[in-house]
Structures are given as structure tokens and as C-alpha cells.
Design a protein around this motif. Structure first.
Motif, mmCIF file in Angstrom:
data_model
loop_
_atom_site.group_PDB
_atom_site.id
_atom_site.type_symbol
_atom_site.label_atom_id
_atom_site.label_comp_id
_atom_site.label_asym_id
_atom_site.label_seq_id
_atom_site.Cartn_x
_atom_site.Cartn_y
_atom_site.Cartn_z
ATOM 1 N N VAL A 1 42.309 49.648 -9.025
ATOM 2 C CA VAL A 1 42.367 49.206 -10.421
ATOM 3 C C VAL A 1 43.615 48.354 -10.654
ATOM 4 C CG1 VAL A 1 42.606 49.974 -12.819
ATOM 5 C CG2 VAL A 1 40.987 51.116 -11.309
ATOM 6 N N GLY A 2 44.749 48.792 -10.129
ATOM 7 C CA GLY A 2 45.959 47.983 -10.246
ATOM 8 C C GLY A 2 45.861 46.687 -9.476
ATOM 9 N N ALA A 3 45.262 46.759 -8.294
ATOM 10 C CA ALA A 3 45.145 45.577 -7.438
ATOM 11 C C ALA A 3 44.293 44.484 -8.073
ATOM 12 C CB ALA A 3 44.567 45.964 -6.084
ATOM 13 N N ARG A 4 43.342 44.872 -8.928
ATOM 14 C CA ARG A 4 42.462 43.887 -9.545
ATOM 15 C C ARG A 4 42.883 43.520 -10.964
ATOM 16 N NH1 ARG A 4 39.317 39.409 -9.373
ATOM 17 N NH2 ARG A 4 41.411 39.000 -10.107
ATOM 18 N N MET A 5 43.365 44.495 -11.759
ATOM 19 C CA MET A 5 43.565 44.274 -13.186
ATOM 20 C C MET A 5 44.999 43.928 -13.585
ATOM 21 S SD MET A 5 40.569 44.397 -14.370
ATOM 22 C CE MET A 5 38.990 44.793 -13.567
ATOM 23 N N LEU A 6 45.954 44.036 -12.659
ATOM 24 C CA LEU A 6 47.311 43.614 -12.967
ATOM 25 C C LEU A 6 47.313 42.156 -13.415
ATOM 26 C CD1 LEU A 6 50.387 44.507 -12.712
ATOM 27 C CD2 LEU A 6 50.359 43.263 -10.542
ATOM 28 N N ALA B 1 37.431 54.084 -14.647
ATOM 29 C CA ALA B 1 38.868 53.834 -14.793
ATOM 30 C C ALA B 1 39.132 52.514 -15.503
ATOM 31 C CB ALA B 1 39.541 53.847 -13.422
ATOM 32 N N VAL B 2 38.371 51.487 -15.169
ATOM 33 C CA VAL B 2 38.544 50.185 -15.810
ATOM 34 C C VAL B 2 38.132 50.261 -17.284
ATOM 35 C CG1 VAL B 2 37.719 47.795 -15.843
ATOM 36 C CG2 VAL B 2 38.325 48.872 -13.667
ATOM 37 N N GLN B 3 37.069 50.981 -17.550
ATOM 38 C CA GLN B 3 36.586 51.133 -18.926
ATOM 39 C C GLN B 3 37.647 51.793 -19.808
ATOM 40 O OE1 GLN B 3 32.954 53.389 -19.130
ATOM 41 N NE2 GLN B 3 32.222 52.227 -20.892
ATOM 42 N N ASN B 4 38.486 52.622 -19.228
ATOM 43 C CA ASN B 4 39.512 53.336 -19.988
ATOM 44 C C ASN B 4 40.788 52.528 -20.205
ATOM 45 O OD1 ASN B 4 37.915 55.620 -20.300
ATOM 46 N ND2 ASN B 4 38.662 56.563 -18.405
ATOM 47 N N LEU B 5 40.885 51.343 -19.610
ATOM 48 C CA LEU B 5 42.057 50.493 -19.827
ATOM 49 C C LEU B 5 42.074 49.986 -21.265
ATOM 50 C CD1 LEU B 5 42.039 48.362 -16.536
ATOM 51 C CD2 LEU B 5 43.540 50.301 -17.061
ATOM 52 N N LEU C 1 25.330 43.688 -13.465
ATOM 53 C CA LEU C 1 26.424 43.841 -14.414
ATOM 54 C C LEU C 1 26.608 45.326 -14.706
ATOM 55 C CD1 LEU C 1 28.526 42.598 -16.307
ATOM 56 C CD2 LEU C 1 26.749 42.484 -18.078
ATOM 57 N N LEU C 2 27.723 45.875 -14.255
ATOM 58 C CA LEU C 2 27.988 47.310 -14.419
ATOM 59 C C LEU C 2 28.934 47.602 -15.573
ATOM 60 C CD1 LEU C 2 28.461 48.243 -10.646
ATOM 61 C CD2 LEU C 2 26.371 48.332 -12.015
ATOM 62 N N LEU C 3 29.748 46.619 -15.947
ATOM 63 C CA LEU C 3 30.705 46.805 -17.044
ATOM 64 C C LEU C 3 31.167 45.451 -17.549
ATOM 65 C CD1 LEU C 3 32.505 48.919 -18.629
ATOM 66 C CD2 LEU C 3 34.292 48.388 -16.953
ATOM 67 N N GLY C 4 31.358 45.351 -18.866
ATOM 68 C CA GLY C 4 31.949 44.148 -19.447
ATOM 69 C C GLY C 4 30.998 42.975 -19.466
ATOM 70 N N GLY C 5 31.545 41.814 -19.078
ATOM 71 C CA GLY C 5 30.729 40.611 -19.011
ATOM 72 C C GLY C 5 30.871 39.685 -20.184
ATOM 73 N N ASN C 6 31.589 40.096 -21.238
ATOM 74 C CA ASN C 6 31.695 39.275 -22.438
ATOM 75 C C ASN C 6 33.044 38.577 -22.530
ATOM 76 O OD1 ASN C 6 29.101 40.040 -23.558
ATOM 77 N ND2 ASN C 6 30.017 42.045 -23.947
ATOM 78 N N GLN C 7 33.058 37.491 -23.276
ATOM 79 C CA GLN C 7 34.259 36.692 -23.464
ATOM 80 C C GLN C 7 34.375 36.276 -24.921
ATOM 81 O OE1 GLN C 7 33.878 32.737 -22.038
ATOM 82 N NE2 GLN C 7 35.872 32.077 -22.802
ATOM 83 N N LYS C 8 35.610 36.265 -25.428
ATOM 84 C CA LYS C 8 35.891 35.724 -26.758
ATOM 85 C C LYS C 8 37.187 34.955 -26.686
ATOM 86 C CE LYS C 8 36.444 36.826 -31.657
ATOM 87 N NZ LYS C 8 36.519 37.905 -32.681
ATOM 88 N N ASN C 9 37.077 33.625 -26.811
ATOM 89 C CA ASN C 9 38.237 32.739 -26.704
ATOM 90 C C ASN C 9 38.956 32.985 -25.371
ATOM 91 O OD1 ASN C 9 37.686 31.620 -29.258
ATOM 92 N ND2 ASN C 9 38.747 33.303 -30.273
ATOM 93 N N CYS C 10 40.259 33.333 -25.393
ATOM 94 C CA CYS C 10 41.003 33.527 -24.152
ATOM 95 C C CYS C 10 40.793 34.911 -23.543
ATOM 96 C CB CYS C 10 42.502 33.332 -24.398
ATOM 97 S SG CYS C 10 42.983 31.643 -24.816
ATOM 98 N N GLU D 1 36.504 40.335 -21.123
ATOM 99 C CA GLU D 1 36.432 41.763 -20.859
ATOM 100 C C GLU D 1 36.615 42.054 -19.374
ATOM 101 O OE1 GLU D 1 33.415 43.916 -23.985
ATOM 102 O OE2 GLU D 1 32.519 42.800 -22.313
ATOM 103 N N PRO D 2 37.329 43.133 -19.043
ATOM 104 C CA PRO D 2 37.310 43.592 -17.657
ATOM 105 C C PRO D 2 35.862 43.834 -17.237
ATOM 106 C CG PRO D 2 39.057 44.689 -18.855
ATOM 107 C CD PRO D 2 38.248 43.919 -19.871
ATOM 108 N N THR D 3 35.494 43.243 -16.113
ATOM 109 C CA THR D 3 34.080 43.177 -15.719
ATOM 110 C C THR D 3 33.901 43.680 -14.290
ATOM 111 O OG1 THR D 3 33.694 41.319 -17.214
ATOM 112 C CG2 THR D 3 32.127 41.602 -15.405
#
Length: 451
Positions: free
Chosen positions: A251-256, A285-289, A327-336, A339-341
């Protein structure tokens, strides 16, 4: 020309910066050349005292500098503080070790005496990116200046506020005028600066496209170049791994930094027997960020640095789904903000596998065994680093030659460390930063022979 620095979270103006005129750039180049002629003669111990002071300036002003990072490119405050502290560390490291690295090497030959001295080469132009706006600069500047070179910084336009503060660090630390200067220029001026006789080398951290362009320019004018470019790192998990620890690290390796890192884990290559468990725990874990305003101390995932970057990531997500990814999680975008995906069942041929995804997108890939995992890891035009998670460390060590990347980490995310050389292979660039290797990149290794 005016450059606007815009907060990617709320679209508010952070600062406005006026481009330097051709004459101002010419004056800066002359100043760098004059400074080099005196700075190279300054005793190493004196240079070290300046560099230690630079580290102190960074620590003393950590809140101010961290806030500028967060406002300009959207990194959560906790990560911005960590970046400033790492910059101070690299200053201390080279202040301590430069004498050892630069020591002359006596070599036995037929001569009465033969040795290799290490001397500075002159002014080095640094073209730096926005994703780690302080760290990328200091990992170049600390060894280059300690070696006796001078530096000119051409930073990314969206972090010109950070660039000005970096120049301020060296001024406050007492470095002589001209040893380190910041340029506020458009990229169209890059070639004329590289071509100038004052510039002896150029170092770039950035995209593959930018690296290719700068390398071509440097080659045209016979200037040394160092490139730290993109990456598509594999994070391999074997069936015997501690899955909970692997997930936490992953999770840190990808979401940092909202995934905006060349050395971030991007392709998670999982042995089929643990695929479902890992994906389920990782997704939870990503969903809880916590996403939100990066100035907020509770925020763990902020926006991407610019809207076009989020747009590009969204296109990669959608094209991968159209090609069969789940698509298991996320997938959406708003401006900048993107979502973690998490995408499952990713395969070669999909953007999520083939391309560098510069944002919070994790691609899950299922394989039969370690052999197939390494084969897929190697199926990339990039070569920055690979992580392998396993309890069988000896086996992982014995298989390190299966990987052609510049780094191979076991049970840890790929990261840079001042004590270890950092760099990639293939289209991830060439040359090495940090450790002794980084200092030697911009040194004249002069052979001296007494007959």
C-alpha cells in the motif's frame, strides 16, 4: 512570460513567477562560471561546513518548505515533511563522506608513481521534476557542490515556489554567490543553456520523452548527461510470503505521493495460490485511506499535481477495463483528484501493464510460479526496481540475476537511500545518483603518471 503555480486541490493561485530575460540567464551563467573558479579551491572541510548548515536550514524551516511542497503539487503534509528531512540527511551524508569519496587513488604501474585524482568539472545544469520537488534537487546538489562543482536549477514550472526556496536554503547556509542558482525559464530555452560553454554536464529526472530530448541536446554539444526517467516496477509476492506484511508494504509502495513516483510499485505480480487473499486485503487497506485536502494532517491521499495527469491516468484505467481488466475499487476522477484504484486480472497488452501509470492505480497480475513472475516483471521497457516478498530470503537472493533492473529489494519497497547507488536500466535512464557513484558522475577522474 508569467508562470502560475496553482494548488491542485482547490485550483487557487499559490504564486506567480516572472521568467528571466535572456540577459538575466546569461548573467547567471557568467556568475556560475566565476563562482566555480573560486569554489573549486575552497577546502573540502569548509565546503562540508556549508553543507551541514544547509541541512540545518532545512530542518529549521521544515514547516515552511513542507507547506510549499503541499500547496504547489498536492502531497500530504506528513510526506512533505519527510521529504525535507531526507534532504537534510543527504546534506549531512555528503558533508561526512565527501573526503573519503574524493580521496586520490594510488595505482601500482610501471611508473615511479601513478594515481587518479578526483576534480570537479564545472557547472552542472539540473532539470528537475515536480513530484519530489526538494528531494530530486538535493540528491543532485549535495554531491555535486561538495565535489566543487556549481549548479544551475531549471525546475518544473508548477513548483517554482519550491525552486526559489531551495536557492534560499543555500544562500542562508552561507554558500558563496553563484555556487547554486535557480533559473525561472521556459523549457524552450533549455537547448541554448545546455549549449553554453559554462555548462559542462546536465542531469535530468523526468519523463522518457523529456530525457530523450535532453540527451539528444547534450550529445549534440558533447556534454555528459545523466538520466533518471520513468519506471513500471514489479512487486512480486511468492506463496510463502507474510501476506499481511506484504500488503502493508505494498500500500505504501503504490499510494505514497498519490502514486506519483517513478519507483512506485505499479504491477503487483502474485502467485495464484495467494492472489485472492492479497488482492482482498490490499483493496480493503486502500479503501480505508483518507483522501482530502493535503494540508489537513489526517489526509493520506491528495490530488494529482495537475488535471492533465489525472486525465491521462483515467484514460489508462478505462482502456485497461475495456481490454478485460476487472475494476475492483475506485476508477473515478474529478478534476485533479483520481480515486485510488485497483484493477484485477491485468495482463500484458493493457495500459495498466505496459505503460507507466503515474497515479494511485494498482494492477493485480496472477501467475503460476516465480519463474513466470520474473518473466512478466522483465516484460517492460523500464528497469528501475523490483520487490520480491518471501520468507525464503536465500532463494530470493539466488534469483536476483533474473532481474535486469537497477534495484532488487527483498521484503521492502524500492526506495532511494543516500548510502546506496540509485538508477535504472533500459528506458529508465542511465547513470547513478547517491552514494559514491553519484558523486563520481560529475568528476574529472584525472590520471597522473610520473615516469
Amino acid at each position: 512570460m508569467e508562470f502560475n503555480s496553482i494548488n491542485p486541490y482547490n485550483d487557487q493561485m499559490v504564486g506567480q513567477h516572472t521568467a528571466q530575460t535572456e540577459q538575466e540567464v546569461a548573467d547567471a551563467l557568467k556568475k556560475a562560471e566565476d563562482a566555480f573558479n573560486s569554489w573549486k579551491k575552497v577546502p573540502l572541510a569548509t565546503r562540508a561546513s556549508f553543507m551541514v548548515k544547509a541541512g540545518s536550514v532545512l530542518r529549521d524551516n521544515i514547516e515552511e518548505y513542507a507547506r510549499m511542497i503541499t500547496l504547489e503539487m498536492g502531497k500530504p503534509m506528513a510526506e512533505s515533511r519527510s521529504e525535507i528531512n531526507k534532504c537534510a540527511w543527504v546534506c549531512d551524508y555528503y558533508a561526512t563522506h565527501a573526503e573519503q569519496f574524493l580521496r586520490a587513488e594510488t595505482i601500482e604501474t610501471d611508473a615511479q608513481k601513478s594515481l587518479v585524482k578526483h576534480e570537479p568539472i564545472g557547472c552542472v545544469l539540473a532539470i528537475m521534476p515536480w513530484n519530489f520537488p526538494f528531494w530530486q534537487v538535493f540528491r543532485f546538489a549535495a554531491p555535486a557542490l561538495m565535489a566543487g562543482n556549481t549548479g544551475l536549477l531549471k525546475h518544473a514550472p508548477n513548483v517554482f515556489g519550491c525552486a526559489k526556496q531551495i536557492e534560499e536554503v543555500f544562500i542562508k547556509a552561507g554558500f558563496p554567490s553563484g555556487v547554486f542558482q535557480n533559473l525561472i525559464v521556459h523549457h524552450d530555452q533549455t537547448e541554448s543553456i545546455i549549449a553554453h560553454e559554462t555548462i559542462k554536464a546536465v542531469t535530468l529526472t523526468g519523463s522518457e520523452r523529456a530525457g530523450a530530448a535532453v540527451a539528444e541536446m547534450a550529445g549534440r554539444y558533447i556534454k555528459k548527461s545523466l538520466l533518471e526517467l520513468g519506471g513500471n516496477n514489479a512487486f512480486i509476492v511468492w506463496e510463502d510470503a507474510d501476506i499481511d506484511q506484504a500488503v502493508k508494504t505494498a500500500v505504501g509502495a503504490r499510494m505514497l505521493n498519490a502514486g506519483q513516483s517513478c519507483i512506485a510499485a505499479k504491477r503487483f505480480i502474485l502467485i495464484e495460490s495467494i492472489y485472492d487473499e492479497f488482492v482482498s486485503k490490499f483493496t480493503t487497506a486502500v479503501q480505508n485511506l483518507k483522501s482530502g485536502d493535503p494540508i489537513d494532517e489526517q489526509t493520506e491521499v491528495g490530488p494529482l499535481a495537475r488535471k492533465d495527469l489525472a486525465d491521462q491516468l483515467q484514460a489508462q484505467v478505462q482502456k485497461s477495463i475495456q481490454s478485460g481488466a476487472q475494476l475492483l475499487l475506485g476508477g473515478n476522477q474529478k478534476n485533479c483528484y483520481h480515486e485510488p484504484t485497483v484493477l484485477g486480472d491485468v495482463k500484458p497488452g493493457m495500459p495498466a501493464f505496459d505503460e507507466e501509470t503515474f497515479g494511485p492505480l494498482a494492477a493485480m497480475i496472477k501467475v503460476k510460479d516465480a519463474k513466470e513472475a520474473f518473466e512478466l516483471s522483465e516484460q517492460s521497457k523500464y528497469g528501475l526496481g523490483v520487490t520480491v516478498f518471501t520468507r525464503n530470503v536465500e532463494k530470493a537472493l539466488s534469483m536476483s540475476d533474473q532481474v535486469s533492473d537497477g534495484a532488487y529489494f527483498i521484503n521492502q519497497l524500492v526506495k532511494s537511500d543516500p548510502r546506496l547507488p540509485f538508477g535504472g536500466t533500459k528506458r529508465s535512464g542511465y547513470g547513478r545518483e547517491l552514494a559514491k557513484d553519484g558523486m563520481m558522475e560529475f568528476i574529472n577522474r584525472k590520471t597522473i603518471y610520473v615516469g
